[in-house]
Design an enzyme around this catalytic site. Structure first.
Site, PDB file in Angstrom:
ATOM      1  N   LYS A 179       6.276 -15.225-105.331  1.00 27.18           N
ATOM      2  CA  LYS A 179       6.798 -15.002-106.681  1.00 27.18           C
ATOM      3  C   LYS A 179       7.222 -13.543-106.861  1.00 27.18           C
ATOM      4  O   LYS A 179       6.485 -12.632-106.511  1.00 27.18           O
ATOM      5  CB  LYS A 179       5.722 -15.391-107.701  1.00 27.18           C
ATOM      6  CG  LYS A 179       5.309 -16.857-107.587  1.00 27.18           C
ATOM      7  CD  LYS A 179       4.053 -17.180-108.381  1.00 27.18           C
ATOM      8  CE  LYS A 179       2.823 -16.565-107.764  1.00 27.18           C
ATOM      9  NZ  LYS A 179       1.567 -17.074-108.371  1.00 27.18           N
TER      10      LYS A 179
ATOM     11  N   THR B  64       2.929 -12.513-120.460  1.00 25.95           N
ATOM     12  CA  THR B  64       3.013 -13.120-119.135  1.00 25.95           C
ATOM     13  C   THR B  64       1.633 -13.438-118.559  1.00 25.95           C
ATOM     14  O   THR B  64       1.507 -13.716-117.365  1.00 25.95           O
ATOM     15  CB  THR B  64       3.753 -12.184-118.164  1.00 25.95           C
ATOM     16  OG1 THR B  64       3.078 -10.908-118.123  1.00 25.95           O
ATOM     17  CG2 THR B  64       5.201 -11.972-118.590  1.00 25.95           C
TER      18      THR B  64
ATOM     19  N   GLY C 166      -1.301 -15.407-117.268  1.00 26.19           N
ATOM     20  CA  GLY C 166      -1.481 -16.764-116.780  1.00 26.19           C
ATOM     21  C   GLY C 166      -0.252 -17.401-116.183  1.00 26.19           C
ATOM     22  O   GLY C 166      -0.262 -18.597-115.860  1.00 26.19           O
ATOM     23  N   THR C 167       0.822 -16.631-115.975  1.00 25.95           N
ATOM     24  CA  THR C 167       2.050 -17.235-115.459  1.00 25.95           C
ATOM     25  C   THR C 167       1.872 -17.753-114.027  1.00 25.95           C
ATOM     26  O   THR C 167       2.422 -18.794-113.668  1.00 25.95           O
ATOM     27  CB  THR C 167       3.220 -16.250-115.517  1.00 25.95           C
ATOM     28  OG1 THR C 167       2.823 -14.991-114.926  1.00 25.95           O
ATOM     29  CG2 THR C 167       3.656 -16.003-116.954  1.00 25.95           C
ATOM     30  N   GLY C 168       1.094 -17.048-113.210  1.00 26.74           N
ATOM     31  CA  GLY C 168       0.876 -17.507-111.839  1.00 26.74           C
ATOM     32  C   GLY C 168       0.095 -18.805-111.793  1.00 26.74           C
ATOM     33  O   GLY C 168       0.449 -19.738-111.049  1.00 26.74           O
ATOM     34  N   CYS C 169      -0.976 -18.876-112.585  1.00 26.11           N
ATOM     35  CA  CYS C 169      -1.769 -20.111-112.660  1.00 26.11           C
ATOM     36  C   CYS C 169      -0.908 -21.260-113.152  1.00 26.11           C
ATOM     37  O   CYS C 169      -0.968 -22.382-112.628  1.00 26.11           O
ATOM     38  CB  CYS C 169      -2.943 -19.920-113.625  1.00 26.11           C
ATOM     39  SG  CYS C 169      -4.027 -18.527-113.272  1.00 26.11           S
TER      40      CYS C 169
END
Length: 267
Positions: free
Chosen positions: A174, A206, A208-211
């Site tokens: 990402k 942003t 928690g965007t990865g989770c």
């Protein structure tokens, strides 16, 4: 409702990341969310203020009791804390071979708190990453996993190749941490490299965007989509969630996990 997805991750008391984000994203995309909680965190938009770790045996018990009764169509891992939990999770999910596995190597919180013990990196490479359908690091996580800096899309592609050489079957790297007006995610799998550019959204929301992205990918895989289609839908969903962020908190705020859901339909 289609697809049973197990999230093995930490709890975020602020609701924007971790298990809470996973449940919301899976539900928004029409899946059924199950959980195995690896740790409790006291967390808000300012950072992680405390962590209570779950015993590895109890993590394994959560996995087995959920999957053996409900069944499971995809598994996603997030915060795994330490080597003992990584090993116990790997031992347990070996019993569900053939189920797509998304490994999100959660290592550092957005506020800087360490969420994975340094000794657990070897366990990730030795046990969990080779089992994964796809590994989904962000740039800081890829840098920690590889011990190199990533400063461009070309560096991202090289890093994805290095992660495949170290055992990953496929990598979604990402690109949100690059300083650029465009955000480019990179997918590397057996078919080669694909890039997914999109304009950056100017926002502080942003958390928690990865989770959220990893859980959305897992939901697509559980529902029978291939990796490319799962990633494309996950990116579209996440973009809508960021654009609709409610503005809560004073620093890195949460996104709108209910993007696309119309509450008025129940009126």
């Amino acid at each position: 409702m289609k697809g049973r997805i197990l999230s093995i991750a930490g709890s975020d008391s602020g609701g924007g990341a971790g298990i809470q984000a996973d449940i919301k994203a899976i539900t928004a995309l029409g899946g059924y969310a199950m959980t195995a909680v690896t740790a409790l965190t006291a967390q808000n938009t300012h950072g992680v203020h405390g962590v209570e770790v779950t015993h590895p045996d109890f993590v394994a018990l959560q996995i087995r009791t959920a999957c053996d009764d409900f069944g499971v169509d995809a598994i996603k891992t997030g915060m795994l804390v330490d080597e003992a939990i990584v090993d116990r999770v790997a031992d347990t999910i070996e019993g569900y071979s053939g189920v797509p596995l998304v490994v999100d190597p959660v290592m550092v919180a957005k506020g800087g708190a360490k969420l994975l013990a340094p000794g657990a990196i070897a366990a990730l490479f030795g046990r969990l990453i080779p089992m994964a359908t796809v590994l989904t690091p962000n740039i800081p996580e890829a840098e920690l996993l590889l011990g190199r800096t990533i400063r461009s899309v070309d560096d991202m592609i090289a890093g994805a190749h290095a992660l495949r050489e170290r055992g990953a079957n496929a990598v979604v790297l990402k690109g949100g941490h690059l300083e650029s007006d465009m955000i480019t995610d990179v997918l590397l799998d057996a078919d080669g490299v694909k890039t997914y550019p999109a304009p950056r959204i100017a926002t502080r929301h942003t958390h928690g965007t990865g989770c959220t992205l990893a859980s959305a990918i897992a939901t697509g895989l559980a529902q029978g989509l291939d990796l490319d289609a799962s990633l494309r839908r996950a990116r579209s969903y996440l973009r809508a969630a960021i654009e609709g962020a409610p503005g809560y908190g004073t620093l890195a705020g949460p996104v709108d996990h209910a993007a696309g859901i119309d509450p008025n339909r129940f009126a």
